[in-house]
Design a protein around this motif. Structure first.
Motif, PDB file in Angstrom:
ATOM      1  N   PRO A   6     -21.606 -16.689  -2.818  1.00 49.00           N
ATOM      2  CA  PRO A   6     -22.528 -17.102  -3.582  1.00 49.00           C
ATOM      3  C   PRO A   6     -23.893 -17.941  -3.426  1.00 49.00           C
ATOM      4  N   VAL A   7     -24.339 -18.139  -2.160  1.00 53.13           N
ATOM      5  CA  VAL A   7     -25.601 -18.782  -1.391  1.00 53.13           C
ATOM      6  C   VAL A   7     -26.772 -17.395  -2.314  1.00 53.13           C
ATOM      7  N   VAL A   9     -26.106 -15.077  -3.613  1.00 54.77           N
ATOM      8  CA  VAL A   9     -26.281 -14.393  -5.270  1.00 54.77           C
ATOM      9  C   VAL A   9     -27.579 -15.614  -6.029  1.00 54.77           C
ATOM     10  N   HIS A  10     -26.749 -17.042  -5.629  1.00 52.35           N
ATOM     11  CA  HIS A  10     -28.225 -18.436  -6.530  1.00 52.35           C
ATOM     12  C   HIS A  10     -29.539 -17.497  -6.077  1.00 52.35           C
ATOM     13  N   SER A  11     -29.616 -17.390  -4.588  1.00 50.15           N
ATOM     14  CA  SER A  11     -30.795 -17.395  -4.380  1.00 50.15           C
ATOM     15  C   SER A  11     -31.744 -16.133  -4.732  1.00 50.15           C
ATOM     16  N   TRP A  13     -30.189 -14.144  -8.180  1.00 52.83           N
ATOM     17  CA  TRP A  13     -30.631 -13.907  -9.313  1.00 52.83           C
ATOM     18  C   TRP A  13     -30.172 -15.423 -10.399  1.00 52.83           C
ATOM     19  N   SER A  14     -30.039 -16.439  -9.376  1.00 49.42           N
ATOM     20  CA  SER A  14     -30.523 -17.615 -10.430  1.00 49.42           C
ATOM     21  C   SER A  14     -31.728 -18.120 -10.414  1.00 49.42           C
ATOM     22  N   GLN A  15     -31.805 -18.129 -11.873  1.00 47.22           N
ATOM     23  CA  GLN A  15     -33.551 -18.637 -12.026  1.00 47.22           C
ATOM     24  C   GLN A  15     -33.974 -19.936 -11.517  1.00 47.22           C
ATOM     25  N   ASN A  16     -33.163 -20.612 -10.560  1.00 45.32           N
ATOM     26  CA  ASN A  16     -33.690 -21.421  -9.786  1.00 45.32           C
ATOM     27  C   ASN A  16     -33.627 -20.934  -8.370  1.00 45.32           C
ATOM     28  N   GLY A  17     -33.063 -19.674  -8.186  1.00 44.54           N
ATOM     29  CA  GLY A  17     -33.399 -19.360  -6.490  1.00 44.54           C
ATOM     30  C   GLY A  17     -35.029 -18.656  -5.959  1.00 44.54           C
ATOM     31  N   SER A  20     -35.922 -15.850  -6.527  1.00 41.69           N
ATOM     32  CA  SER A  20     -36.092 -14.766  -8.115  1.00 41.69           C
ATOM     33  C   SER A  20     -37.083 -15.014  -8.399  1.00 41.69           C
ATOM     34  N   GLN A  23     -38.762 -17.114 -11.434  1.00 47.57           N
ATOM     35  CA  GLN A  23     -38.640 -18.748 -11.698  1.00 47.57           C
ATOM     36  C   GLN A  23     -39.981 -18.848 -11.975  1.00 47.57           C
TER      37      GLN A  23
END
Length: 188
Positions: A6-7, A9-11, A13-17, A20, A23
């Protein structure tokens, strides 16, 4: 994986990663584009496997006896049914189309159909060229060592899988000629 994946993936694929590309201020001005998870899935899984292998050590009884003394010659690790191995490779290859081309999530938006088709074409080309490069690399090495040229099916489908892994992250952005080269290098 419940803590590590999850860490990562967030880094990415998330717009806040922080890695990414989407961002407001991406890392080094571009961020990381990972279309179908080649970096997120394969790098994370491979690194985790490498660390686990280091922690667990070699197979018991293969390189060392039960008392920890090194064997003069490692015990062979025979393969299982080649037919089932090939079937598994084809099932993985088929599933890779859903993974790579399906990562677009929808084909109803303008241009998404072209991206999905490019991803599918690149997936096919990379897998095929990885298969060919592994098959002929093994053929040449065996011929030089033994004087007899033989084809090895196991090397061929392992090269196919290596080509699939190699193309995953860039399947939607690479040109088809680059997918051939990517798969070819992956199959080596």
């Amino acid at each position: 994986t419940g803590f590590v994946y999850p860490v990562i993936v967030h880094s990415v694929w998330s717009q806040n990663g922080f890695l990414s590309a989407y961002q407001k201020e991406p890392l080094w001005g571009s961020g990381m584009v990972d279309f179908a998870g080649g970096g997120v899935v394969h790098f994370t899984g491979g690194l985790t496997a490498l660390i686990a292998t280091y922690i667990l050590g070699p197979r018991t009884g293969r390189f060392y006896d039960r008392r920890g003394r090194k064997l003069d010659k490692p015990k062979p690790f025979p393969g299982h049914s080649v037919a089932l191995q090939v079937l598994g490779a084809f099932i993985l290859w088929f599933g890779w189309y859903g993974f790579n081309a399906g990562s677009i999530t929808t084909v109803t938006k303008d241009g998404n159909g072209k991206i999905a088709s490019l991803a599918a074409v690149n997936t096919t080309l990379a897998a095929a060229s990885g298969c060919v490069s592994a098959l002929f690399t093994n053929l040449i090495i065996k011929e030089r060592k033994t004087g007899e040229a033989t084809f090895n099916l196991i090397r061929a489908y392992n090269g196919c899988l290596a080509g699939l892994v190699s193309i995953t992250a860039g399947c939607a952005v690479l040109e088809p000629w680059a997918a051939i080269i990517t798969g070819f290098i992956g199959g080596l």
